[in-house]
Design a protein around this motif. Structure first.
Motif, short mmCIF file in Angstrom:
data_model
loop_
_atom_site.label_atom_id
_atom_site.label_comp_id
_atom_site.label_asym_id
_atom_site.label_seq_id
_atom_site.Cartn_x
_atom_site.Cartn_y
_atom_site.Cartn_z
N LEU A 131 0.82 -1.21 0.00
CA LEU A 131 0.00 0.00 0.00
C LEU A 131 0.86 1.26 0.00
O LEU A 131 0.48 2.28 -0.59
N ALA A 132 2.01 1.19 0.64
CA ALA A 132 2.92 2.34 0.65
C ALA A 132 3.39 2.68 -0.76
O ALA A 132 3.65 3.85 -1.08
N CYS A 133 3.48 1.67 -1.63
CA CYS A 133 3.89 1.91 -3.02
C CYS A 133 2.85 2.74 -3.76
O CYS A 133 3.17 3.43 -4.73
N LEU A 134 1.60 2.65 -3.34
CA LEU A 134 0.51 3.35 -4.01
C LEU A 134 0.15 4.67 -3.33
O LEU A 134 -0.76 5.36 -3.77
N SER A 135 0.86 4.99 -2.28
CA SER A 135 0.56 6.20 -1.53
C SER A 135 0.72 7.43 -2.41
O SER A 135 1.69 7.56 -3.17
N GLY A 136 -0.24 8.34 -2.34
CA GLY A 136 -0.16 9.58 -3.10
C GLY A 136 -0.74 9.50 -4.49
O GLY A 136 -0.85 10.54 -5.17
N LEU A 137 -1.09 8.31 -4.94
CA LEU A 137 -1.69 8.17 -6.27
C LEU A 137 -3.19 8.42 -6.19
O LEU A 137 -3.80 8.21 -5.14
N PRO A 138 -3.81 8.86 -7.28
CA PRO A 138 -5.25 9.15 -7.26
C PRO A 138 -6.10 7.89 -7.29
O PRO A 138 -6.82 7.61 -8.24
N LEU A 139 -6.00 7.10 -6.24
CA LEU A 139 -6.78 5.89 -6.07
C LEU A 139 -7.50 5.96 -4.73
O LEU A 139 -6.95 6.48 -3.75
N THR A 140 -8.68 5.39 -4.66
CA THR A 140 -9.39 5.33 -3.38
C THR A 140 -8.76 4.24 -2.51
O THR A 140 -7.99 3.40 -3.00
N GLY A 141 -9.13 4.23 -1.24
CA GLY A 141 -8.63 3.18 -0.36
C GLY A 141 -9.03 1.80 -0.84
O GLY A 141 -8.22 0.86 -0.81
N SER A 142 -10.27 1.66 -1.29
CA SER A 142 -10.73 0.36 -1.80
C SER A 142 -9.94 -0.06 -3.03
O SER A 142 -9.60 -1.24 -3.20
N ARG A 144 -6.86 0.79 -3.80
CA ARG A 144 -5.51 0.40 -3.40
C ARG A 144 -5.52 -1.02 -2.82
O ARG A 144 -4.65 -1.84 -3.15
N LEU A 145 -6.50 -1.30 -1.97
CA LEU A 145 -6.61 -2.65 -1.40
C LEU A 145 -6.89 -3.69 -2.46
O LEU A 145 -6.32 -4.79 -2.45
N ASP A 146 -7.77 -3.36 -3.41
CA ASP A 146 -8.09 -4.31 -4.48
C ASP A 146 -6.89 -4.55 -5.38
O ASP A 146 -6.69 -5.67 -5.88
N THR A 147 -6.08 -3.53 -5.60
CA THR A 147 -4.88 -3.70 -6.42
C THR A 147 -3.94 -4.73 -5.82
O THR A 147 -3.47 -5.65 -6.51
N ILE A 148 -3.68 -4.61 -4.53
CA ILE A 148 -2.75 -5.58 -3.93
C ILE A 148 -3.40 -6.95 -3.78
O ILE A 148 -2.71 -7.97 -3.81
N ALA A 149 -4.73 -6.98 -3.64
CA ALA A 149 -5.42 -8.28 -3.57
C ALA A 149 -5.28 -9.02 -4.90
O ALA A 149 -5.03 -10.24 -4.92
N VAL A 150 -5.42 -8.31 -6.01
CA VAL A 150 -5.29 -8.94 -7.32
C VAL A 150 -3.85 -9.39 -7.55
O VAL A 150 -3.59 -10.49 -8.07
N LEU A 151 -2.89 -8.56 -7.16
CA LEU A 151 -1.48 -8.93 -7.32
C LEU A 151 -1.14 -10.17 -6.49
O LEU A 151 -0.50 -11.10 -6.97
N ALA A 152 -1.57 -10.17 -5.24
CA ALA A 152 -1.30 -11.32 -4.38
C ALA A 152 -2.01 -12.56 -4.90
O ALA A 152 -1.44 -13.67 -4.89
N GLY A 153 -3.24 -12.40 -5.37
CA GLY A 153 -3.98 -13.54 -5.90
C GLY A 153 -3.33 -14.13 -7.13
O GLY A 153 -3.33 -15.36 -7.32
N HIS A 154 -2.76 -13.29 -7.97
CA HIS A 154 -2.05 -13.77 -9.16
C HIS A 154 -0.87 -14.65 -8.76
O HIS A 154 -0.69 -15.76 -9.29
N GLY A 155 -0.08 -14.18 -7.82
CA GLY A 155 1.07 -14.98 -7.37
C GLY A 155 0.64 -16.25 -6.66
O GLY A 155 1.24 -17.31 -6.86
N ARG A 156 -0.42 -16.15 -5.85
CA ARG A 156 -0.89 -17.34 -5.11
C ARG A 156 -1.37 -18.41 -6.07
O ARG A 156 -1.13 -19.60 -5.87
N MET A 157 -2.07 -18.01 -7.14
CA MET A 157 -2.58 -18.98 -8.11
C MET A 157 -1.44 -19.73 -8.79
O MET A 157 -1.48 -20.96 -8.92
N LEU A 158 -0.40 -19.01 -9.19
CA LEU A 158 0.72 -19.66 -9.86
C LEU A 158 1.54 -20.51 -8.89
O LEU A 158 2.04 -21.57 -9.25
#
Length: 243
Positions: A131-142, A144-158
């Motif tokens: 989340l710190a990587c996304l700090s300051g970008l024009p994204l809502t809290g949800s 930002r959380l969804d972005t890292i959830a998708v990234l983590a899910g991609h790695g978990r699936m593989l």
């Protein structure tokens, strides 16, 4: 299940003999069992036996298997490393790659992250780092959380796919194994699956599932950020014109 298992203060007795076990020792024994035989082989009784204690002895240190598995996950995944300074996309690429490596080292950890469980400081610290990587970008809290959830899910699936292929230590190896398995079938039945046969037969492009998926996820975030920035510029121009 004790949701605050990692967070409540444990009293330290100054009387009586020194505790014979530690949570770290219990977690290490359980991780060794899971690494060798899978998460299903882990039980309070099995871990106690590995340590040379009775099952009831473990209950002095943790309430049950749910907390044991959460403790194992904390121990196996560990704290997130410091990311290389840079722009948000490169840092999230590094974060995703490092998280995948932890899952590949302990394939059972993917299963351990499913469902309701105590959340420990290491798991939350991985989220905090991303989340710190996304700090300051024009994204809502949800977002930002969804972005890292998708990234983590991609790695978990593989990682899950790689863990299901005996002897494969990386998602690329698992992808190779799947392509070989499909190729064996398509040699005899390729006429039924012409598009699949054509895709597999084209040179290049194999063994890129993780990098390809990661790039496409982050491409989507970049498009969203550009759209937001364009909208902000349009609003700024409109405000200036109306002033």
């Amino acid at each position: 299940m004790t949701i605050d298992f990692f967070w409540h203060e444990r009293p330290r007795s100054t009387r009586g003999p020194k505790p014979a076990l530690t949570l770290d020792a219990i977690a290490d024994a359980a991780v060794t069992v899971a690494d060798t035989e899978g998460l299903a082989a882990v039980s309070m009784q099995r871990v106690a036996a590995e340590l040379g204690f009775t099952k009831m002895s473990l209950y002095r240190y943790l309430p049950g298997k749910t907390e044991l598995v959460a403790l194992m996950l904390e121990r196996a995944i560990g704290a997130p490393p410091e990311l290389t300074p840079g722009e948000w996309r490169a840092r999230l690429e590094e974060w995703s790659t490092l998280l995948l490596a932890r899952y590949l080292a302990h394939p059972w950890a993917v299963e351990a992250t499913v469902g309701r469980r105590p959340l420990g400081p290491h798991e939350l610290s991985w989220m905090e780092t991303a989340l710190a990587c996304l700090s300051g970008l024009p994204l809502t809290g949800s977002e930002r959380l969804d972005t890292i959830a998708v990234l983590a899910g991609h790695g978990r699936m593989l990682a899950q796919q790689a863990g299901a292929m005996p002897g494969e230590a990386a998602p690329d190896g698992a992808e190779d194994e799947m392509v070989r398995a499909m190729g064996a079938v398509l040699r005899s039945h390729g006429d039924r699956f012409p598009h699949l046969t054509a895709a597999i037969g084209e040179p290049g492009g194999a063994n890129q599932a993780f990098d390809y998926g990661l790039a496409r996820i982050l491409d989507g975030v970049e498009v969203l950020l550009r759209d937001r920035q364009d909208q902000d510029r349009q609003v700024t121009r409109a405000d200036a014109q109306s002033a």
